[in-house]
Write a protein that holds these residues in place. Structure first.
Motif, PDB file in Angstrom:
ATOM      1  N   GLY A 299      75.699  25.515  29.636  1.00  0.00           N
ATOM      2  CA  GLY A 299      76.278  25.488  28.282  1.00  0.00           C
ATOM      3  C   GLY A 299      76.228  24.068  27.754  1.00  0.00           C
ATOM      4  N   LYS A 300      76.140  23.103  28.717  1.00  0.00           N
ATOM      5  CA  LYS A 300      76.028  21.695  28.328  1.00  0.00           C
ATOM      6  C   LYS A 300      74.745  21.073  28.888  1.00  0.00           C
ATOM      7  CE  LYS A 300      80.945  20.481  27.783  1.00  0.00           C
ATOM      8  NZ  LYS A 300      81.583  21.694  28.373  1.00  0.00           N
ATOM      9  N   GLN A 301      74.344  21.485  30.117  1.00  0.00           N
ATOM     10  CA  GLN A 301      73.208  20.800  30.755  1.00  0.00           C
ATOM     11  C   GLN A 301      72.517  21.720  31.751  1.00  0.00           C
ATOM     12  OE1 GLN A 301      76.268  18.171  32.905  1.00  0.00           O
ATOM     13  NE2 GLN A 301      74.545  18.079  34.271  1.00  0.00           N
ATOM     14  N   ARG A 302      71.409  21.268  32.287  1.00  0.00           N
ATOM     15  CA  ARG A 302      70.711  21.950  33.383  1.00  0.00           C
ATOM     16  C   ARG A 302      71.697  22.011  34.538  1.00  0.00           C
ATOM     17  NH1 ARG A 302      66.926  19.001  37.509  1.00  0.00           N
ATOM     18  NH2 ARG A 302      65.861  20.755  38.569  1.00  0.00           N
ATOM     19  N   ALA A 303      71.884  23.219  35.069  1.00  0.00           N
ATOM     20  CA  ALA A 303      72.915  23.409  36.099  1.00  0.00           C
ATOM     21  C   ALA A 303      72.692  22.504  37.305  1.00  0.00           C
ATOM     22  CB  ALA A 303      72.931  24.874  36.529  1.00  0.00           C
ATOM     23  N   LEU A 304      71.427  22.324  37.714  1.00  0.00           N
ATOM     24  CA  LEU A 304      71.173  21.548  38.940  1.00  0.00           C
ATOM     25  C   LEU A 304      71.424  20.055  38.758  1.00  0.00           C
ATOM     26  CD1 LEU A 304      68.026  23.295  40.472  1.00  0.00           C
ATOM     27  CD2 LEU A 304      70.432  23.572  41.100  1.00  0.00           C
ATOM     28  N   ASP A 305      71.618  19.623  37.491  1.00  0.00           N
ATOM     29  CA  ASP A 305      71.913  18.191  37.265  1.00  0.00           C
ATOM     30  C   ASP A 305      73.402  17.890  37.389  1.00  0.00           C
ATOM     31  OD1 ASP A 305      69.342  17.707  34.700  1.00  0.00           O
ATOM     32  OD2 ASP A 305      69.292  17.604  36.898  1.00  0.00           O
ATOM     33  N   LEU A 306      74.214  18.946  37.461  1.00  0.00           N
ATOM     34  CA  LEU A 306      75.672  18.739  37.580  1.00  0.00           C
ATOM     35  C   LEU A 306      75.967  17.932  38.846  1.00  0.00           C
ATOM     36  CD1 LEU A 306      77.641  22.098  37.061  1.00  0.00           C
ATOM     37  CD2 LEU A 306      78.214  19.864  36.110  1.00  0.00           C
ATOM     38  N   VAL A 307      76.915  16.988  38.749  1.00  0.00           N
ATOM     39  CA  VAL A 307      77.376  16.280  39.953  1.00  0.00           C
ATOM     40  C   VAL A 307      78.823  16.696  40.182  1.00  0.00           C
ATOM     41  CG1 VAL A 307      77.757  14.063  41.067  1.00  0.00           C
ATOM     42  CG2 VAL A 307      75.855  14.335  39.456  1.00  0.00           C
ATOM     43  N   PRO A 308      79.084  17.525  41.182  1.00  0.00           N
ATOM     44  CA  PRO A 308      80.451  18.019  41.397  1.00  0.00           C
ATOM     45  C   PRO A 308      81.384  16.890  41.827  1.00  0.00           C
ATOM     46  CG  PRO A 308      78.981  18.799  43.158  1.00  0.00           C
ATOM     47  CD  PRO A 308      78.143  18.026  42.219  1.00  0.00           C
ATOM     48  N   LYS A 309      82.666  17.002  41.364  1.00  0.00           N
ATOM     49  CA  LYS A 309      83.638  15.988  41.781  1.00  0.00           C
ATOM     50  C   LYS A 309      84.562  16.544  42.853  1.00  0.00           C
ATOM     51  CE  LYS A 309      83.090  13.335  37.675  1.00  0.00           C
ATOM     52  NZ  LYS A 309      81.898  14.249  37.550  1.00  0.00           N
ATOM     53  N   LYS A 310      84.666  17.908  42.844  1.00  0.00           N
ATOM     54  CA  LYS A 310      85.576  18.529  43.828  1.00  0.00           C
ATOM     55  C   LYS A 310      84.837  19.691  44.504  1.00  0.00           C
ATOM     56  CE  LYS A 310      89.260  19.588  41.297  1.00  0.00           C
ATOM     57  NZ  LYS A 310      88.770  19.288  39.938  1.00  0.00           N
ATOM     58  N   LEU A 311      85.264  20.002  45.734  1.00  0.00           N
ATOM     59  CA  LEU A 311      84.588  21.017  46.541  1.00  0.00           C
ATOM     60  C   LEU A 311      84.494  22.358  45.833  1.00  0.00           C
ATOM     61  CD1 LEU A 311      85.863  20.688  50.219  1.00  0.00           C
ATOM     62  CD2 LEU A 311      83.756  19.838  49.196  1.00  0.00           C
ATOM     63  N   HIS A 312      85.616  22.801  45.216  1.00  0.00           N
ATOM     64  CA  HIS A 312      85.668  24.172  44.677  1.00  0.00           C
ATOM     65  C   HIS A 312      85.618  24.177  43.159  1.00  0.00           C
ATOM     66  CE1 HIS A 312      86.380  25.602  48.746  1.00  0.00           C
ATOM     67  NE2 HIS A 312      87.307  24.676  48.875  1.00  0.00           N
TER      68      HIS A 312
END
Ligand code: AHG
Ligand code: MN
Ligand code: MN
Ligand code: MN
Length: 336
Positions: A299-312
């Motif tokens: 909805g904002k970006q390519r999903a694989l570019d997300l950098v998670p900050k928390k495990l869940h």
């Protein structure tokens, strides 16, 4: 290939991954060993799921997980099986499971260089009524040398080495990508082997199916509402799309991969980050979709570019046929 040769040239998942080996010259067979242990876990869960009703394995375990969900007996059993199989492989150093609040750091004596993030049983709400469920996994490598820390897990999905799922349905199907395409294997229970049945899966460029929980429509944002409206009342004279929603991500994604179309779990007012978890649902399925020629968008970006900050951590997700995801990207871009 004669039919006879076809029948006797059994391409098992183990042989297949070994043939992939030259693409990963650095791996000293470690990845094959890791994969064999994941496959072992899948075989066990498959047999447990198939006799769940008989083995008193349905119903609640009487606990709740970090998601605040009541854990089903099969959730807990599957989690235990995968944790034990992955640790005993001697090839992992950090494990992240939907069912465990904290990551599992493998003891030094059994430590390897792979990180596995996994959803041991996806679609738990469907266990008791016998609808397809599955296991989802993703594999990262840890940076050499350092003592593994939780930061090693919070990597963007594009850095995954491999991802896959196993679907426990009318047959037990394992779909896997190690970064060069997607292949599907079906368990032959008489051999206890996963046999290559869907070589080089490519998702159709455009589909005729949309897959979303319409029950959340009241809370959707503008672009999602507009897109679903377009699926039902197309303005360009094309025929409306069909709605197919199983409620097990593995089953909905497997159908989308093979038939084409789009799967959506959008944000809504109640859950601004949607429901699906980044590390062990969004990333592995997005990895597979891209490897099969599709797309995955948050909805904002390519999903694989997300950098998670928390495990869940959760994220909205729109994934599937390339052209279908393009349409929803345009609607979000227009909203600006
Ligand atoms: P899990 O059973 O691992 O918690 O995952 C359930 C997820 C996913 O399988 C599915 O796409 C989604 O929940 C369905 O959610 P809704 O029932 O809200 O549609
Ligand atoms: Mn759950
Ligand atoms: Mn899940
Ligand atoms: Mn689950």
């Amino acid at each position: 290939h004669s039919a006879e040769a076809q029948r006797t040239d059994l391409m098992t998942i183990t042989r297949f991954v070994l043939n992939e080996q030259p693409k990963h010259p650095e791996s000293r067979g470690d990845f094959t060993i890791l994969l064999n242990h994941i496959v072992l876990g899948c075989k066990f869960v498959c047999s447990a799921v198939n006799k769940a009703g008989l083995a008193k394995l349905i119903g609640l375990a009487g606990e709740t997980n970090v998601q605040g969900e009541e854990q089903k007996k099969l959730d807990v059993l599957s989690n235990d099986v995968f944790i034990k199989a992955l640790v005993s492989s001697g090839r992992t150093c950090i494990l992240v499971s939907e069912e465990d609040e904290e990551a599992t750091f493998v003891d030094k004596s059994l430590r390897g260089r792979y990180i596995v993030v996994f959803d041991p049983l996806d679609g738990s709400s469907n266990i008791d009524c016998g609808v397809s469920i599955g296991t989802i996994f993703g594999i990262y490598t840890v940076k050499e040398g350092q003592e593994p820390t939780i930061e090693d897990v919070l990597q963007p999905g594009k850095d995954m080495l491999a991802a896959g799922y196993c679907m426990y349905g009318s047959s037990c199907t394992l779909v896997l990508s190690t970064g060069s395409g997607v292949n599907g294997f079906t368990l032959d229970p008489s051999l206890g082997e996963f046999i290559l049945t869907h070589p080089d899966i490519k998702i159709p460029k455009k589909g005729k199916i949309y897959s979303v929980n319409e029950g959340n429509a009241k809370n959707w944002d503008g672009p999602t509402a507009k897109y679903v409206e377009k699926c039902k009342f197309p303005k360009d004279g094309s025929s409306p799309k069909s709605l197919r929603y199983i409620g097990s991500m593995v089953a909905d994604v497997h159908r989308t991969l093979l038939y084409g179309g789009i799967f959506l779990y959008p944000a809504d007012k109640k859950s601004p980050n949607g429901k699906l978890r980044v590390l062990y649902e969004v990333f592995p399925m997005s990895f597979l979709m891209e490897q099969a020629g599709g797309q995955a968008f948050t909805g904002k970006q390519r999903a694989l570019d997300l950098v998670p900050k928390k495990l869940h951590e959760r994220s909205p997700i729109f994934l599937g046929s390339y052209d279908d995801v393009e349409e929803i990207k345009a609607l979000y871009a227009a909203e600006g």
